[in-house]
Enzyme design. Sequence first.
Site, short mmCIF file in Angstrom:
data_model
loop_
_atom_site.label_atom_id
_atom_site.label_comp_id
_atom_site.label_asym_id
_atom_site.label_seq_id
_atom_site.Cartn_x
_atom_site.Cartn_y
_atom_site.Cartn_z
N GLU A 184 1.64 3.33 3.10
CA GLU A 184 2.21 2.69 4.29
C GLU A 184 3.71 2.58 4.06
O GLU A 184 4.19 1.60 3.47
CB GLU A 184 1.52 1.35 4.53
CG GLU A 184 0.03 1.52 4.81
CD GLU A 184 -0.75 0.22 4.81
OE1 GLU A 184 -0.12 -0.86 4.80
OE2 GLU A 184 -1.99 0.27 4.83
N HIS B 5 0.87 -1.17 0.00
CA HIS B 5 0.00 0.00 0.00
C HIS B 5 0.90 1.22 0.00
O HIS B 5 1.70 1.41 0.92
CB HIS B 5 -0.92 -0.01 1.22
CG HIS B 5 -1.94 -1.11 1.18
ND1 HIS B 5 -2.34 -1.82 2.30
CD2 HIS B 5 -2.64 -1.63 0.14
CE1 HIS B 5 -3.23 -2.72 1.95
NE2 HIS B 5 -3.44 -2.63 0.64
N HIS C 142 3.38 -3.65 6.50
CA HIS C 142 2.28 -2.70 6.34
C HIS C 142 2.30 -1.68 7.48
O HIS C 142 3.24 -1.65 8.28
CB HIS C 142 0.94 -3.45 6.32
CG HIS C 142 0.73 -4.27 5.08
ND1 HIS C 142 -0.20 -3.96 4.12
CD2 HIS C 142 1.35 -5.40 4.66
CE1 HIS C 142 -0.16 -4.86 3.15
NE2 HIS C 142 0.77 -5.76 3.46
N GLU D 95 2.21 -5.47 10.72
CA GLU D 95 1.72 -4.10 10.85
C GLU D 95 2.68 -3.37 11.80
O GLU D 95 2.80 -3.73 12.97
CB GLU D 95 0.30 -4.09 11.40
CG GLU D 95 -0.72 -4.81 10.52
CD GLU D 95 -1.14 -3.99 9.32
OE1 GLU D 95 -0.92 -2.76 9.33
OE2 GLU D 95 -1.69 -4.57 8.37
#
Length: 647
Positions: free
Chosen positions: A249, A246, A378, A470
């Site tokens: 990110e 993404h 991410h 994450e």
Amino acid sequence: MLSLLIVISILATGFGVPRRCEPGDETLGRCRSPNEEKAACTDMALAYCQDVPYRHIMFPNIVGHRNRVEAELGAEYLLLSVLHGLLNGECSEELRLLGCSVLAPRCHDGRMLKPCRTSCEAVRRGCSHAFEGIDMAWPYFLDCDRFFVSNQEGCYDPLSEFKARQEIAFANFTDEPSTIIQFTYHTNAQMWSTLKRTAAKCSHISRTYSIGRSVDGKDLLVIEFSNNPGQHELLEPEMKYVGNMHGNEVLGRQLLIYMAEYLCSEYLLGNERIQTLINTTRIHILPSMNPDGYELAAAEGPILNGWTSGRRNAQNIDLNRNFPALTSIAYSRRRYRRFRVDHIPIPDSYWFGKVAPETYAVMKWIRSIPFVLSASLHGGELLVSYPFDFSKHPQEEKMFSSTPDDQVFKQLARIYADAHAEMASNKTNRCGGSFSNKRGIINGAEWYSFAGGMADFNYLHSNCFEVTVELGCDKFPSEEQLYPEWKRNKESLLSFMEAVHRGIKGVVRDEHGNGIKGATITVKGIRHDITTAEDGDYWRLLTPGLHILTATASGYNKAVKRVNLPRAMTRAGRVDFVLKKVPYAPDEDDLYIPGLETYERFDPYNQFESYSQRELGENGEERLEKPWWWAYFTQTGDSAPTWLLRN
């Protein structure tokens, strides 16, 4: 960058300058040789050469510039003035002083003194990788054989004072040598330059390669580390990191760039842990899977947190929803007794949808290399999620949905989270989410369900086990946070790479000692097989305990072995198999499953093959794009310095 262009434009303006010699021009009679001009000494007047260890210079200089004006308007001098910016400071002082010794040669007692060839050769050995990193040829006027002379011919060292200053500076250091990383954001051009420069600096253990291009034509550039880069070695496991899927990110992208620099530098400094890792593992790092999206997010910047701009690619596709939805196929076919959740073919129907070039490139990459382990980085939360990401019940958005290798995935997720103090703590603020007692890991579908994810595709289509990391609540942290985030994640990134050596490995051979490609390794009680690579070698991530393994291949008998993996085992156990050739007889239990396309069918209608093709010129040759720095030297319309192009 804007200020650099302004400086270049000022330096490059000017017309009506007498023609001087370019490489090869003299033999064609296009210009006069320096010895045709009347040599004369003059005071140093070149602004970028004021700190050379002499005050008087001679024109015509070594490459034929007849006076100061002509020298300052040349592309050679322009290059010296922007070297620091182009090379991010690496080698810029040595190269500038070396270049000044040619463009502003020393005058002593009315005669020209040429610089020493040994000085030039030393700089070229230590700095040529910096030019390779930005796809620039070694400058012709720094040709050590043409423009520099030997000690016997009477030369001087233009770097003498620079070396003396360095010795004094190094004498003041008391600590052990360490890796120096510049913790700033990288544009796409700077990222590519850094990766290529790093690979050139560590060319014996590293290389860069492109797996494809983005929608806007940007290279999806990978840097590889191995003791034999570019080659798969028997029993050496392969792992990958993917960042910036993404585009908004961005922390993972930066951490992977820093990790590439760190691995190279620490290997050269003799770090035993890094040397062992690289000598026993083939590591692939793709810092940015979505460089187009990153540019949009970077334009918004960390002030607005880059929360939405740039998430998708330039086709407005979310890349982590764009992979074949194999998880629903695995769920629907569990009623078939012999159907297993591994190496599920891509349905032909997938190719009738919109497939992003970035997705296409990564799928081909996954199919072409026998990856064992992977992590996609991410942002937006602080945890590690593991497959399945798609819920086993279509009406449940948050339902625990395990893979057959649930215990292995939990172990892998724990390795990353436990090495990150904040991620592993239950007291840490979870960005608004409720993950009590999870200690930083969660099943993907239990967090939230989605189809078409990259992690599920890795597991169901290949041998590769991938988790999603994450890295924090802030998708686009401020530049001041980059170094603290590096410190928080460095050990996790290293420990996760080392985890590829857990479980078992081995080679499946026939009676003659030949490796069997495509043999299947089955673990009793786990409905997920892995297959052998080109030379018959395999790797199977497993948790400690007792396991019964079966090796099978078409046309061979099967072999069974029982292994016990101790809890304290940190390196993969070796389990080899020898299979005997037998007459092939179809098993009466082999069932045809409707819709099960063959695994080899990839882009069967060649709809997306153009993603892999380079643009061709009028005569069918590959059209090569000019490097990003080329515009710096073509601002005024004067003859372009083609001697800077590597091709």
